[in-house]
Design a protein around this motif. Structure first.
Motif, PDB file in Angstrom:
ATOM      1  N   LEU A 178     -32.404 -55.852  -7.754  1.00  0.00           N
ATOM      2  CA  LEU A 178     -32.485 -54.600  -7.266  1.00  0.00           C
ATOM      3  C   LEU A 178     -32.936 -53.688  -8.333  1.00  0.00           C
ATOM      4  CD1 LEU A 178     -29.465 -54.221  -5.007  1.00  0.00           C
ATOM      5  CD2 LEU A 178     -31.761 -54.558  -4.503  1.00  0.00           C
ATOM      6  N   PHE A 179     -32.542 -53.872  -9.645  1.00  0.00           N
ATOM      7  CA  PHE A 179     -32.827 -52.896 -10.822  1.00  0.00           C
ATOM      8  C   PHE A 179     -34.217 -53.311 -11.279  1.00  0.00           C
ATOM      9  CE2 PHE A 179     -33.764 -52.351 -15.506  1.00  0.00           C
ATOM     10  CZ  PHE A 179     -33.371 -51.214 -15.462  1.00  0.00           C
ATOM     11  N   THR A 180     -34.546 -54.606 -11.239  1.00  0.00           N
ATOM     12  CA  THR A 180     -36.112 -54.843 -11.522  1.00  0.00           C
ATOM     13  C   THR A 180     -36.992 -54.284 -10.154  1.00  0.00           C
ATOM     14  OG1 THR A 180     -35.695 -56.740 -12.433  1.00  0.00           O
ATOM     15  CG2 THR A 180     -37.968 -56.746 -11.817  1.00  0.00           C
ATOM     16  N   LEU A 181     -36.602 -54.401  -9.166  1.00  0.00           N
ATOM     17  CA  LEU A 181     -37.352 -53.867  -7.878  1.00  0.00           C
ATOM     18  C   LEU A 181     -37.554 -52.079  -8.015  1.00  0.00           C
ATOM     19  CD1 LEU A 181     -38.840 -54.252  -5.227  1.00  0.00           C
ATOM     20  CD2 LEU A 181     -36.842 -53.971  -4.066  1.00  0.00           C
ATOM     21  N   ALA A 182     -36.419 -51.634  -8.486  1.00  0.00           N
ATOM     22  CA  ALA A 182     -36.507 -50.133  -8.404  1.00  0.00           C
ATOM     23  C   ALA A 182     -37.503 -49.733  -9.331  1.00  0.00           C
ATOM     24  CB  ALA A 182     -35.243 -49.559  -8.756  1.00  0.00           C
ATOM     25  N   LYS A 206     -42.513 -47.301 -11.416  1.00  0.00           N
ATOM     26  CA  LYS A 206     -43.454 -47.363 -12.367  1.00  0.00           C
ATOM     27  C   LYS A 206     -44.955 -47.182 -11.756  1.00  0.00           C
ATOM     28  CE  LYS A 206     -41.630 -49.201 -16.582  1.00  0.00           C
ATOM     29  NZ  LYS A 206     -41.923 -50.171 -17.493  1.00  0.00           N
ATOM     30  N   SER A 207     -44.872 -48.072 -10.660  1.00  0.00           N
ATOM     31  CA  SER A 207     -46.255 -48.096  -9.852  1.00  0.00           C
ATOM     32  C   SER A 207     -46.514 -46.782  -9.046  1.00  0.00           C
ATOM     33  CB  SER A 207     -46.058 -49.319  -8.744  1.00  0.00           C
ATOM     34  OG  SER A 207     -45.823 -50.580  -9.345  1.00  0.00           O
ATOM     35  N   PHE A 208     -45.277 -46.133  -8.706  1.00  0.00           N
ATOM     36  CA  PHE A 208     -45.582 -44.842  -7.783  1.00  0.00           C
ATOM     37  C   PHE A 208     -46.142 -43.923  -8.958  1.00  0.00           C
ATOM     38  CE2 PHE A 208     -44.200 -40.850  -6.607  1.00  0.00           C
ATOM     39  CZ  PHE A 208     -44.721 -40.743  -5.500  1.00  0.00           C
ATOM     40  N   HIS A 209     -45.410 -43.959 -10.144  1.00  0.00           N
ATOM     41  CA  HIS A 209     -45.663 -43.039 -11.331  1.00  0.00           C
ATOM     42  C   HIS A 209     -47.213 -43.082 -11.649  1.00  0.00           C
ATOM     43  CE1 HIS A 209     -44.889 -40.504 -14.858  1.00  0.00           C
ATOM     44  NE2 HIS A 209     -45.695 -41.487 -15.469  1.00  0.00           N
ATOM     45  N   HIS A 240     -48.392 -62.177 -29.108  1.00  0.00           N
ATOM     46  CA  HIS A 240     -49.695 -62.353 -28.562  1.00  0.00           C
ATOM     47  C   HIS A 240     -50.274 -60.810 -28.318  1.00  0.00           C
ATOM     48  CE1 HIS A 240     -52.896 -63.244 -25.617  1.00  0.00           C
ATOM     49  NE2 HIS A 240     -52.728 -64.237 -26.025  1.00  0.00           N
ATOM     50  N   PRO A 241     -51.655 -60.616 -28.396  1.00  0.00           N
ATOM     51  CA  PRO A 241     -51.959 -59.235 -27.997  1.00  0.00           C
ATOM     52  C   PRO A 241     -51.656 -58.761 -26.461  1.00  0.00           C
ATOM     53  CG  PRO A 241     -53.771 -60.428 -29.094  1.00  0.00           C
ATOM     54  CD  PRO A 241     -52.406 -61.600 -28.692  1.00  0.00           C
ATOM     55  N   TYR A 242     -51.352 -59.476 -25.579  1.00  0.00           N
ATOM     56  CA  TYR A 242     -51.091 -59.310 -24.334  1.00  0.00           C
ATOM     57  C   TYR A 242     -49.347 -58.673 -24.156  1.00  0.00           C
ATOM     58  CZ  TYR A 242     -55.309 -61.762 -22.293  1.00  0.00           C
ATOM     59  OH  TYR A 242     -56.452 -61.844 -21.890  1.00  0.00           O
ATOM     60  N   LEU A 243     -48.706 -59.543 -25.029  1.00  0.00           N
ATOM     61  CA  LEU A 243     -47.453 -59.098 -25.108  1.00  0.00           C
ATOM     62  C   LEU A 243     -47.225 -57.736 -25.690  1.00  0.00           C
ATOM     63  CD1 LEU A 243     -44.353 -59.882 -25.119  1.00  0.00           C
ATOM     64  CD2 LEU A 243     -44.589 -60.518 -27.708  1.00  0.00           C
ATOM     65  N   LEU A 244     -48.022 -57.167 -26.676  1.00  0.00           N
ATOM     66  CA  LEU A 244     -47.739 -55.821 -27.296  1.00  0.00           C
ATOM     67  C   LEU A 244     -48.705 -54.663 -26.461  1.00  0.00           C
ATOM     68  CD1 LEU A 244     -48.812 -57.085 -30.866  1.00  0.00           C
ATOM     69  CD2 LEU A 244     -46.612 -56.617 -29.829  1.00  0.00           C
ATOM     70  N   ALA A 245     -49.691 -55.136 -25.440  1.00  0.00           N
ATOM     71  CA  ALA A 245     -50.403 -54.245 -24.767  1.00  0.00           C
ATOM     72  C   ALA A 245     -50.117 -53.650 -23.495  1.00  0.00           C
ATOM     73  CB  ALA A 245     -51.648 -54.960 -24.525  1.00  0.00           C
ATOM     74  N   ASP A 246     -48.983 -54.449 -23.026  1.00  0.00           N
ATOM     75  CA  ASP A 246     -48.721 -53.987 -21.569  1.00  0.00           C
ATOM     76  C   ASP A 246     -47.121 -53.902 -21.504  1.00  0.00           C
ATOM     77  OD1 ASP A 246     -48.418 -53.690 -18.690  1.00  0.00           O
ATOM     78  OD2 ASP A 246     -49.872 -55.145 -18.406  1.00  0.00           O
ATOM     79  N   ASN A 247     -46.732 -52.654 -21.170  1.00  0.00           N
ATOM     80  CA  ASN A 247     -45.248 -52.457 -21.275  1.00  0.00           C
ATOM     81  C   ASN A 247     -44.876 -52.670 -19.759  1.00  0.00           C
ATOM     82  OD1 ASN A 247     -46.355 -50.393 -19.525  1.00  0.00           O
ATOM     83  ND2 ASN A 247     -45.253 -48.745 -20.822  1.00  0.00           N
ATOM     84  N   ARG A 248     -45.494 -53.525 -18.762  1.00  0.00           N
ATOM     85  CA  ARG A 248     -44.864 -53.730 -17.624  1.00  0.00           C
ATOM     86  C   ARG A 248     -44.167 -54.897 -17.434  1.00  0.00           C
ATOM     87  NH1 ARG A 248     -50.621 -53.065 -14.254  1.00  0.00           N
ATOM     88  NH2 ARG A 248     -50.978 -53.864 -15.954  1.00  0.00           N
ATOM     89  N   HIS A 249     -43.932 -55.674 -18.273  1.00  0.00           N
ATOM     90  CA  HIS A 249     -43.254 -56.703 -18.633  1.00  0.00           C
ATOM     91  C   HIS A 249     -42.119 -56.641 -19.572  1.00  0.00           C
ATOM     92  CE1 HIS A 249     -47.495 -58.168 -18.127  1.00  0.00           C
ATOM     93  NE2 HIS A 249     -46.901 -59.318 -17.538  1.00  0.00           N
ATOM     94  N   ASN A 263     -45.467 -53.797  -0.401  1.00  0.00           N
ATOM     95  CA  ASN A 263     -46.866 -53.952   0.002  1.00  0.00           C
ATOM     96  C   ASN A 263     -47.017 -52.056   0.345  1.00  0.00           C
ATOM     97  OD1 ASN A 263     -47.987 -56.492  -0.193  1.00  0.00           O
ATOM     98  ND2 ASN A 263     -46.549 -56.903   1.589  1.00  0.00           N
ATOM     99  N   SER A 264     -45.947 -51.490   0.999  1.00  0.00           N
ATOM    100  CA  SER A 264     -46.216 -49.973   1.180  1.00  0.00           C
ATOM    101  C   SER A 264     -46.412 -49.078   0.063  1.00  0.00           C
ATOM    102  CB  SER A 264     -45.105 -49.614   2.047  1.00  0.00           C
ATOM    103  OG  SER A 264     -43.891 -49.739   1.611  1.00  0.00           O
ATOM    104  N   VAL A 265     -45.523 -49.477  -0.812  1.00  0.00           N
ATOM    105  CA  VAL A 265     -45.548 -48.629  -2.161  1.00  0.00           C
ATOM    106  C   VAL A 265     -46.793 -49.044  -3.200  1.00  0.00           C
ATOM    107  CG1 VAL A 265     -44.568 -47.866  -4.045  1.00  0.00           C
ATOM    108  CG2 VAL A 265     -43.202 -48.239  -1.772  1.00  0.00           C
ATOM    109  N   VAL A 266     -47.194 -50.514  -3.326  1.00  0.00           N
ATOM    110  CA  VAL A 266     -47.937 -50.806  -4.132  1.00  0.00           C
ATOM    111  C   VAL A 266     -49.080 -51.702  -3.284  1.00  0.00           C
ATOM    112  CG1 VAL A 266     -48.415 -52.140  -6.291  1.00  0.00           C
ATOM    113  CG2 VAL A 266     -46.279 -51.234  -5.924  1.00  0.00           C
ATOM    114  N   PRO A 267     -49.973 -51.242  -2.620  1.00  0.00           N
ATOM    115  CA  PRO A 267     -50.722 -51.768  -1.665  1.00  0.00           C
ATOM    116  C   PRO A 267     -51.931 -52.561  -2.541  1.00  0.00           C
ATOM    117  CG  PRO A 267     -51.290 -49.517  -1.502  1.00  0.00           C
ATOM    118  CD  PRO A 267     -50.048 -49.686  -2.309  1.00  0.00           C
ATOM    119  N   ASP A 268     -52.270 -52.177  -3.563  1.00  0.00           N
ATOM    120  CA  ASP A 268     -53.364 -52.656  -4.443  1.00  0.00           C
ATOM    121  C   ASP A 268     -52.902 -53.640  -5.188  1.00  0.00           C
ATOM    122  OD1 ASP A 268     -55.226 -50.810  -3.289  1.00  0.00           O
ATOM    123  OD2 ASP A 268     -54.736 -49.179  -4.608  1.00  0.00           O
ATOM    124  N   PRO A 269     -53.710 -54.569  -5.642  1.00  0.00           N
ATOM    125  CA  PRO A 269     -53.444 -55.693  -6.533  1.00  0.00           C
ATOM    126  C   PRO A 269     -52.725 -55.174  -7.826  1.00  0.00           C
ATOM    127  CG  PRO A 269     -55.705 -56.022  -5.719  1.00  0.00           C
ATOM    128  CD  PRO A 269     -55.157 -54.797  -5.394  1.00  0.00           C
TER     129      PRO A 269
END
Length: 506
Positions: free
Chosen positions: A482-486, A491-494, A376-385, A22-28
Motif C-alpha cells: 500500500l505504501f509503494t502504491l501510494a 509521484k505519477s500525479f505530481h 550504474h548510470p541508470y541507478l543514479l539517474a532515476d529516483n522512481r526506484h 490505469n486511471s491515475v497513470v494511463p500512459d506508459p
C-alpha cells in the motif's frame, strides 16, 4: 481452499488496483515506454520492427497477443489489423500481468504441495497468497514488464520437472527464456537437479555407505530389543512410532552422507552408470540449451538491444545484496534472537572450520564490496526506484557504511544456506548458490526485480512458519504494498500535473 482460492484472492485485489493505476497513470511508465509501443507494433502485424532499446526477447508481446486474441476473437479472426491495434491499449496490455500473477499464485500452490507433501492445501494457499503479496512482485503485477510472466514460466518449468514431465518442463524452460535470457540458468538448475533426483529414483541402493547402513540397522535392532522389554503396550507403540518417524526423517535428510565429497562421488557414480537414460530423458533441455547458445553466437551477446548499457560486469556486491534481501523477505526465519543463537551454536560445534569459513567469507566480501560495487548510470539517474534511495541514503550515506553491512550480508547468506540445507542436499544448495551468482554477478544494475525468481525458490524450499507469524508477515507485505502504491500514484500525479518539475530531482 486450493487453486481457485488462490486465483480468486489475487484477483480480488489485483483487478481493483489495476483499475486505479490505469486511471491515475494511463500512459506508459518507466520501461513501459519501450514495451508498450513494441507490443502495439506486434498488434499491427509489424513483427520485423524492433526497438533497439529493448534488451529482452519478445515473449511478453506474444503472450499479450494470444491473451488479447482470446478476449476479442472476432477482431483476430477477420484479421482487421487496424481494429486489433485499437484493442492494444496500455491498460489491456498491463492486464496481461494480472492474469500472469494469478497463474503464479496457482503454480506456487502446486509447487508447495509437490515439495512439501504434508503441508496441506490450506497452508499452501496461505503461502501462495503471501508470495503474491511480496512487494516487488506485487508492484509489477500492474505494469507492463516481463517479470511476472517470466516468474510464471520458470515456476512452470520447476513444477513439471518435479512431476517428471520433462518435455513439458523443457518447453516452459524455452518459453521462460523468451521473457528473460538469464532464465536459461534457472532452466539448467532445474534440469540438473531433476537429473540427480531421476538417477536416485532409478538406483534403489542406499544413499549412504555400507558402514553407515550397518550402524543404522544395528541401532534399529537395539531399539527393537528395548521395545520387547517394555511392559506397557502404550509405551511400546510410542517407541515403535518414534523409530519409524526417525527412519523417515533420516531417509530424506542431507546428513545421509558423511561428507560433501561422498555426496558428490555418489551422485557422479549414479549419473555415470545411468548416463544413457539421463541423456535420453533430458534431451529436450539439451535442445533448448543448444538453440540458446546458437542464438547468443548469432546475436553477438546475450542482450538484444542497448548493449552498451548492459555490458557484462563483475558486480560481485550484487550477490551479497541478494542474501540480505532474501533473508529480509522471510524475516521471522532469519532475524530472530533464537535464529542467531542457533547459528552461533552450529558454528561452535566445529570452531576451526567455522572460523576459517568466516575469515574467507569476510575477506571475499570485503574485496567484493570495495572493488566490485558498481553504480550504474541508470541507478543514479532515476529516483522512481527504491534502489536509488537505498544507494544514496544507506550505502553511500557514509564511506564506512558499505563495509559495516558486510557482516549482515554474510549472516544472511549463511542463514539462508543453512535453512535450505535442512530440506535439500548440499549439492542442491551449492547449485542454487552458483546459479544465483551466474544470474546476478554479471548484471551491472542493482535491481530487486532480478531477485524475485531465486527468492521464490528460497521460499518454496524453506521450513514452514506458524500461522500467526505467516499472518504477521503477510500484513507487513500488504502494508509495504500500500505504501509503494501510494508513493507511485502520488509521484505519477505530481509529475503529470507539474510540467516544470524536474523528473530526476523530485
Amino acid at each position: 481452499m486450493g487453486r481457485l482460492a488462490v486465483a480468486a484472492a489475487v484477483a480480488a485485489w489485483a483487478v481493483p488496483v489495476a483499475v486505479l493505476v490505469n486511471s491515475v497513470v494511463p500512459d506508459p511508465y518507466m520501461d513501459e515506454i519501450f514495451h508498450v509501443p513494441q507490443a502495439q507494433r506486434y498488434c499491427r502485424g509489424e513483427f520485423l520492427v524492433w526497438d533497439p532499446m529493448i534488451t529482452t526477447p519478445p515473449g511478453l508481446y506474444y503472450i499479450s497477443l494470444a491473451y488479447l486474441a482470446s478476449l476479442f476473437p472476432g477482431a483476430w479472426a477477420i484479421k482487421v489489423a487496424e481494429a486489433f491495434d485499437l484493442l492494444c491499449t496500455t491498460a489491456l496490455l498491463r492486464s496481461t500481468n494480472v492474469i500472469m500473477a494469478m497463474v503464479c499464485g496457482v503454480l506456487v500452490h502446486d509447487l508447495l504441495l509437490c515439495i512439501k507433501p504434508g503441508i496441506g492445501k490450506t497452508k499452501a494457499t496461505a503461502y501462495a497468497i503471501l508470495v503474491a503479496l511480496y512487494p516487488v512482485h506485487w508492484f509489477f503485477t500492474f505494469l507492463y514488464y516481463t517479470d511476472v510472466a517470466s516468474l510464471a514460466a520458470v515456476l512452470a518449468t520447476y513444477l513439471f520437472c518435479l512431476k517428471k514431465r520433462f518435455w513439458v518442463s523443457a518447453m516452459f524452460g524455452a518459453v521462460s527464456i523468451l521473457f528473460r535470457q538469464t532464465n536459461v540458468i534457472w532452466m539448467i538448475f532445474i534440469a540438473a537437479n531433476g537429473a540427480i533426483t531421476y538417477v536416485q529414483d532409478i538406483s534403489p541402493g542406499d544413499y549412504v555407505s555400507h558402514e553407515n547402513s550397518s550402524l543404522r540397522n544395528k541401532s534399529n535392532a537395539e531399539g527393537s530389543d528395548r521395545d520387547k522389554k517394555a511392559s506397557a503396550p502404550g509405551l511400546r507403540r510410542r517407541r515403535t512410532s518414534s523409530s519409524i518417524s526417525k527412519s523417515e526423517f533420516v531417509s530424506g535428510s542431507t546428513k545421509l552422507y558423511t561428507s560433501f565429497i561422498e555426496e558428490i562421488c555418489d551422485i557422479s557414480f549414479k549419473l555415470w552408470n545411468s548416463k544413457c537414460k539421463v541423456i535420453i530423458t533430458f534431451t529436450p533441455f539439451a535442445i533448448v540449451l543448444v538453440v540458446f547458445v546458437a542464438f547468443v553466437i548469432w546475436n553477438g551477446g546475450i542482450v538484444l538491444g542497448a548493449k552498451e548499457a548492459h555490458v557484462v560486469s563483475p558486480h560481485f556486491a550484487q550477490f551479497l545484496y541478494f542474501g540480505l534481501v532474501s533473508a529480509a523477505a522471510l524475516l521471522p526465519l532469519h532475524f530472530t534472537p533464537r535464529r542467531v543463537s542457533d547459528l552461533f551454536h552450529m558454528c561452535a560445534k566445529n570452531k576451526t572450520s567455522s572460523f576459517s569459513a568466516m575469515l574467507v567469507a569476510l575477506g571475499l566480501s570485503f574485496v567484493a564490496v570495495h572493488f566490485f560495487s558498481i553504480a550504474h548510470p541508470y541507478l543514479l539517474a532515476d529516483n522512481r526506484h527504491y534502489t536509488f534511495y537505498i544507494w544514496r541514503k544507506v550505502i553511500q550515506s557514509h564511506w564506512m557504511m558499505k563495509y559495516i553491512l558486510i557482516p549482515v550480508y554474510i549472516y544472511s547468506w549463511f542463514s539462508v544456506m543453512s535453512i535450505l540445507g535442512k530440506s535439500q542436499t548440499r549439492v542442491w544448495v551449492l547449485s542454487f548458490v552458483f546459479s544465483v551468482a551466474l544470474v546476478l554477478i554479471p548484471a551491472p544494475l542493482i535491481e530487486f526485480r532480478y531477485y524475485t525468481i531465486p527468492l521464490v525458490i528460497v521460499v518454496l524450499n524453506s521450513p514452514l512458519i506458524g500461522n500467526g507469524t505467516l499472518l504477521a508477515l503477510g500484513s507487513v507485505y500488504a502494508a509495504a504494498d500500500l505504501f509503494t502504491l501510494a508513493m507511485f500514484l502520488f509521484k505519477s500525479f505530481h509529475w503529470e500535473h507539474e510540467p516544470g518539475t524536474q523528473r530526476f530531482m523530485w
